[in-house]
Design a protein around this motif. Structure first.
Motif, mmCIF file in Angstrom:
data_model
loop_
_atom_site.group_PDB
_atom_site.id
_atom_site.type_symbol
_atom_site.label_atom_id
_atom_site.label_comp_id
_atom_site.label_asym_id
_atom_site.label_seq_id
_atom_site.Cartn_x
_atom_site.Cartn_y
_atom_site.Cartn_z
ATOM 1 N N LEU A 87 40.459 14.035 50.272
ATOM 2 C CA LEU A 87 41.257 12.848 49.923
ATOM 3 C C LEU A 87 40.615 12.047 48.792
ATOM 4 N N ARG A 88 39.277 12.082 48.719
ATOM 5 C CA ARG A 88 38.575 11.315 47.674
ATOM 6 C C ARG A 88 38.644 11.985 46.308
ATOM 7 N N LYS A 89 38.851 13.308 46.301
ATOM 8 C CA LYS A 89 38.815 14.042 45.021
ATOM 9 C C LYS A 89 40.074 13.782 44.204
ATOM 10 N N PRO A 90 39.913 13.651 42.896
ATOM 11 C CA PRO A 90 41.110 13.479 42.053
ATOM 12 C C PRO A 90 41.925 14.779 41.935
ATOM 13 N N ALA A 91 41.220 15.921 41.940
ATOM 14 C CA ALA A 91 41.924 17.218 41.837
ATOM 15 C C ALA A 91 41.348 18.183 42.869
ATOM 16 N N ILE A 92 42.243 18.745 43.679
ATOM 17 C CA ILE A 92 41.807 19.679 44.726
ATOM 18 C C ILE A 92 41.932 21.106 44.198
ATOM 19 N N SER A 93 40.944 21.935 44.532
ATOM 20 C CA SER A 93 40.973 23.319 44.054
ATOM 21 C C SER A 93 40.702 24.283 45.208
ATOM 22 N N LEU A 94 40.591 25.560 44.860
ATOM 23 C CA LEU A 94 40.314 26.620 45.839
ATOM 24 C C LEU A 94 39.086 26.324 46.704
ATOM 25 N N ALA A 95 38.059 25.733 46.090
ATOM 26 C CA ALA A 95 36.778 25.532 46.777
ATOM 27 C C ALA A 95 36.912 24.630 48.006
ATOM 28 N N ASP A 96 37.931 23.742 48.023
ATOM 29 C CA ASP A 96 38.084 22.800 49.143
ATOM 30 C C ASP A 96 38.616 23.475 50.407
ATOM 31 N N SER A 97 39.207 24.668 50.255
ATOM 32 C CA SER A 97 39.826 25.294 51.429
ATOM 33 C C SER A 97 39.208 26.657 51.753
ATOM 34 N N THR A 98 37.957 26.876 51.308
ATOM 35 C CA THR A 98 37.344 28.200 51.462
ATOM 36 C C THR A 98 37.351 28.683 52.900
ATOM 37 N N GLU A 99 36.830 27.867 53.834
ATOM 38 C CA GLU A 99 36.733 28.293 55.242
ATOM 39 C C GLU A 99 38.111 28.566 55.825
ATOM 40 N N LEU A 100 39.033 27.652 55.569
ATOM 41 C CA LEU A 100 40.384 27.816 56.109
ATOM 42 C C LEU A 100 41.050 29.082 55.578
ATOM 43 N N ARG A 101 40.868 29.350 54.279
ATOM 44 C CA ARG A 101 41.504 30.544 53.680
ATOM 45 C C ARG A 101 40.952 31.822 54.290
ATOM 46 N N VAL A 102 39.637 31.863 54.540
ATOM 47 C CA VAL A 102 39.031 33.059 55.144
ATOM 48 C C VAL A 102 39.592 33.269 56.554
ATOM 49 N N LEU A 103 39.648 32.194 57.348
ATOM 50 C CA LEU A 103 40.137 32.294 58.735
ATOM 51 C C LEU A 103 41.612 32.713 58.763
ATOM 52 N N THR A 142 52.817 19.670 59.103
ATOM 53 C CA THR A 142 53.115 18.223 59.104
ATOM 54 C C THR A 142 51.898 17.402 58.686
ATOM 55 N N LYS A 143 50.707 17.848 59.103
ATOM 56 C CA LYS A 143 49.480 17.129 58.725
ATOM 57 C C LYS A 143 49.284 17.185 57.204
ATOM 58 N N PHE A 144 49.588 18.341 56.619
ATOM 59 C CA PHE A 144 49.493 18.507 55.164
ATOM 60 C C PHE A 144 50.487 17.582 54.451
ATOM 61 N N CYS A 145 51.734 17.555 54.947
ATOM 62 C CA CYS A 145 52.780 16.765 54.283
ATOM 63 C C CYS A 145 52.565 15.263 54.446
ATOM 64 N N SER A 146 51.896 14.865 55.535
ATOM 65 C CA SER A 146 51.654 13.429 55.737
ATOM 66 C C SER A 146 50.557 12.915 54.802
ATOM 67 N N GLY A 147 49.849 13.857 54.121
ATOM 68 C CA GLY A 147 48.799 13.451 53.182
ATOM 69 C C GLY A 147 47.425 13.324 53.803
ATOM 70 N N HIS A 148 47.306 13.633 55.106
ATOM 71 C CA HIS A 148 46.004 13.510 55.767
ATOM 72 C C HIS A 148 45.095 14.712 55.496
ATOM 73 N N ALA A 149 45.685 15.841 55.104
ATOM 74 C CA ALA A 149 44.873 17.047 54.860
ATOM 75 C C ALA A 149 45.394 17.790 53.631
ATOM 76 N N PRO A 150 45.188 17.218 52.440
ATOM 77 C CA PRO A 150 45.764 17.840 51.229
ATOM 78 C C PRO A 150 45.112 19.161 50.846
ATOM 79 N N HIS A 151 43.987 19.512 51.500
ATOM 80 C CA HIS A 151 43.288 20.744 51.129
ATOM 81 C C HIS A 151 43.787 21.966 51.920
#
Length: 783
Positions: A144-160, A212-221
């Motif tokens: 949420l603090r980052k101005p631009a989100i990239s692949l690196a923010d979701s590494t663990e989630l993408r692997v799982l 829904t968590k993604f769309c609410s803006g709480h987890a943009p990564h």
């Protein structure tokens, strides 16, 4: 010549694309370097455990032992070590491509390893890790603090999610060579995903919650593409595909004692052939200008061949003059202001002309669909006939024909021969009876199907789930303008370092477009699947989801999606075949150039885009069928010119659903529209099912009363709420709850009294008890 150059598209609709293509779409091209990273993580650990051996050389017991060693490694506290082990497991699920020579071997080992991983409990272990990552507030706050989100923010989630997707997709797909233990394994996995264990929620609900968590803006990564693909495949696996659904429908009709279906709709649609698309005013103007430039002699108007769908002598024949297919509504679409009428279609190169035989093709026997008649249609027909010949009506009585002339008797007999009772009609009737007599009919027996379990789990947050899916669909639609308040769906495709060279920019551009197309494909497929299964399970479950989709503006959203150059969307080449998995893992990659990227593949059309378009049209049909208020939305949003343009795509199934949507609104479009679109009207007659007494082409419908529209939606909503509260709300203090008749226990109960009651107690006692005369003798006269 515009759209007349479009050849027939050899497209076979199904539950999903080919197995390899479905696996390839899981990865974006930006993720390609991670494949070799996964391999390194695996090989570094594997060679310390099993030196001088390759994975395919190990016997089953050794493979099991090594997987158990990896699963133990997931238990460590250190996050980086856990990620390295998860990557090694992902490499196994990807088919140990380092030990393979060709794509077939990679897919074989990917399936083999997926079954092995599931049998040893990998899915449950990854489900726990996924829950941990979803709840990881540190990752959410840093994203949420980052101005631009990239692949690196979701590494663990993408692997799982990648491991889980590969397991679901590989185990879901059946092959003839599968050993019996794999078939047992598949059924166990299906049950595990369908029915929650230890009173937990179904797995699909966890994924809906992520959306829904993604769309609410709480987890943009959150990597939304992977979540949506996994959600679609889980629904496809647990609920069943379209052919399984058809078999369930046949079985349910037998159970209810209804006559069998008149035909298998899947087979009928597969046997259909595409019609040549209607011409457009803009194309006719161009043709006339070309004729004027070429020679001045005017050709007389030729009569339209109403059967040219079946005349293959000249498949792209265009004999109509400017009168026949003029479309006055093309200028104003009502969705995005004015349409750009001058947009040119990116056409497929015309096929070389072949000398076809002179004789005409034999005509098909009859129409493709058996006509259907509803009970309501017979009642309306008899009501009109009685009013005309007798002067009064008999309500819903369809048996008494006294006083009516012989032709009316014949008509009623014909209508009854084609009467069709749907499963929905039976369910609505049962629901009415349960509402009327809740005590005498007792508790309804509800079958615990995967669909029922899912609906019950989704029920209370269902509006949020639908809104979230449509928000993402809007953000992924090619017609959407980039707005500051729209959600960012590119978090799992943008690299950490943005491209520097033109080539890198082109590659990223293709990747982003492909990413959006895959999101549209997965949302359209999962919504359609959900609607179809819920409709079979219970009509009011389907209506509940439908209403929330309509309230969330699904109808204008789909029309906005089609308000583009649909031919260029279907023939888009947003893929780089040499970078697709599993090709990129076993073949040496050639040098990419701007020319090779522009050329794309040599496919006639893009399978996923055509699949998405058909799904969205089917959803639109499901939402608007028999709903006059929603049909009027199609008219108000000026959908006719948008849909008519979609007829340019020469694919029978897509044309069928476009024609259905045009048919239901034809009566509202006016005589001039019908007059100038006779070719479209002919196509509707030839392709869409006939409903006897349905004067769709003339507009004299009894049901078409504009003041009923609001009431229709309100009645439906009341019925849905009554159904949901009766079946899913079990209040303890309802009027049908058992009553305590024992005087001692009733008097012994402690009652919670309001605070002010203590102050006014004496006053209440005086007014209600002492000042009221008690007539004890009345007890003796009580009946």
């Amino acid at each position: 010549q515009g759209s007349v150059d479009c050849p027939n598209l050899e497209f076979e609709y199904g539950d999903a694309d080919g197995h390899g293509a479905e696996l390839a779409e899981l990865y974006s091209y930006t993720e390609e370097p991670e494949l070799s990273h996964n391999r390194r993580c695996f090989e570094e650990d594997f060679h310390t455990q099993v030196p001088d051996r390759r994975w395919p050389e190990l016997d089953r017991a050794q493979q099991k032992a090594y997987v158990m060693h990896l699963l133990d490694g997931l238990e460590v506290v250190n996050r980086d070590k856990r990620l390295r082990v998860a990557r090694a497991i992902l490499y196994l699920a990807q088919g140990v491509f380092g030990d393979c020579d060709n794509e077939g071997d990679v897919l074989h080992w990917s399936r083999h390893n997926s079954f092995l991983l599931y049998q040893l409990g990998t899915f449950s272990a990854f489900l726990e890790l996924l829950n941990m990552e979803i709840e990881n507030s540190q990752a959410c706050s840093s994203a949420l603090r980052k101005p631009a989100i990239s692949l690196a923010d979701s590494t663990e989630l993408r692997v799982l999610l990648s491991v889980m997707y590969l397991m679901v997709e590989n185990i879901r797909v059946e092959q003839e060579t599968d050993p019996p233990e794999w078939k047992t394994c598949r059924e166990t996995f299906r049950m595990e995903l369908s029915f929650p264990v230890h009173t937990e929620e179904p797995f699909a609900l966890l994924l809906f919650t992520m959306v829904t968590k993604f769309c609410s803006g709480h987890a943009p990564h959150f990597p939304m593409k992977k979540v949506l693909l996994l959600l679609w495949k889980v629904l496809l696996f647990t609920l069943g595909g379209f052919e399984g659904l058809q078999a369930m429908k046949v079985r349910r009709r037998e159970e209810l004692g209804l006559p069998p279906l008149p035909e298998d709709s899947i087979q009928v649609v597969r046997g259909m052939r595409a019609a040549s698309p209607p011409t457009y005013a803009i194309e006719l103007v161009e043709q006339q200008q070309q004729q004027k430039r070429g020679h001045r002699s005017r050709r007389p108007l030729m009569k339209q061949d109403s059967l040219d769908i079946y005349n293959e002598r000249d498949p792209f024949k265009n004999d109509e003059g400017g009168v026949d297919e003029e479309d006055n509504d093309d200028v104003d679409s009502g969705i995005e202001g004015e349409l750009d009428l001058m947009e040119r279609d990116a056409m497929i190169p015309a096929m070389p002309a072949q000398c076809l035989p002179i004789e005409r093709v034999s005509f098909p026997k009859g129409l493709p669909w058996a006509p259907k008649v509803r009970q309501k249609d017979i009642e309306h027909f008899l009501e009109a006939s009685r009013n005309k010949f007798i002067g009064f009506t008999l309500g819903q009585d369809t048996e008494t024909l006294i006083g009516l002339p012989r032709p009316i008797h014949e008509s009623v007999k014909t209508l009854k021969q084609h009467k069709y009772i749907s499963i929905s009609d039976v369910q609505i009737k049962n629901e009415e009876e349960l509402e009327k007599c809740p005590m005498s009919l007792g508790e309804e027996e509800v079958q615990e199907t995967p669909c029922e379990v899912l609906y019950r789990a989704m029920l209370y947050n269902l509006p949020q789930y639908m809104i979230a899916l449509l928000k993402i669909l809007l953000a992924a639609a090619p017609t959407s303008k980039a707005k500051t308040d729209s959600i960012n769906i590119l978090a799992d495709v943008l690299p950490e370092e943005m491209p520097i060279t033109v080539l890198q920019s082109m590659k990223l551009g293709i990747d982003v477009n492909r990413h959006k197309e895959i999101i549209v494909k997965s949302i359209s497929a999962l919504l359609l699947l959900l609607l179809k299964h819920l409709k079979l399970n219970h009509i009011y479950q389907f209506e509940y989801v439908s209403q929330h989709l309509v309230f969330a503006n699904c109808i204008p959203l789909i029309l906005k999606f089609f308000n583009q150059n649909i031919m260029s969307y279907i023939t888009a080449k947003n893929s780089i075949s040499v970078l697709d998995y599993p090709h990129c893992t076993v073949c040496d990659l050639p040098e990419l150039t701007a020319e090779s990227l522009e050329a794309g593949d040599n496919n006639q059309f893009c399978w996923r885009n055509l699949f998405s378009c058909i799904n969205l049209l089917r959803i639109l049909n499901k939402l608007t069928k028999w709903k006059h208020s929603r049909t009027m939305m199609l008219v108000v949003f000026k959908s006719a010119p948008i849909l008519k343009r979609a007829l340019k795509v020469k694919q029978a199934m897509m044309q069928l659903y476009v024609l259905k949507l045009l048919k239901i609104q034809t009566k509202y479009l006016g005589r001039q529209w019908r007059k100038s679109n006779m070719k479209t009207m002919s196509a509707i007659y030839q392709k869409v099912r006939h409903r006897m007494n349905d004067d769709w082409a003339y507009g004299n419908d009894i049901d078409a009363r504009p003041w009923d529209f609001q009431a229709e939606e309100c009645t439906l909503r009341a019925n849905i709420e009554a159904f949901n509260s009766r079946r899913y709300d079990k209040p303890q203090d309802s009027e049908f709850a058992p009553v305590d008749n024992c005087l001692q226990s009733v008097l012994g109960q402690r009652l919670e009294l309001p605070e002010d009651f203590h102050y006014s107690y004496e006053l209440w006692l005086e007014r209600e008890v002492f000042s009221q005369p008690i007539r004890w003798e009345e007890l003796l006269h009580c009946q």
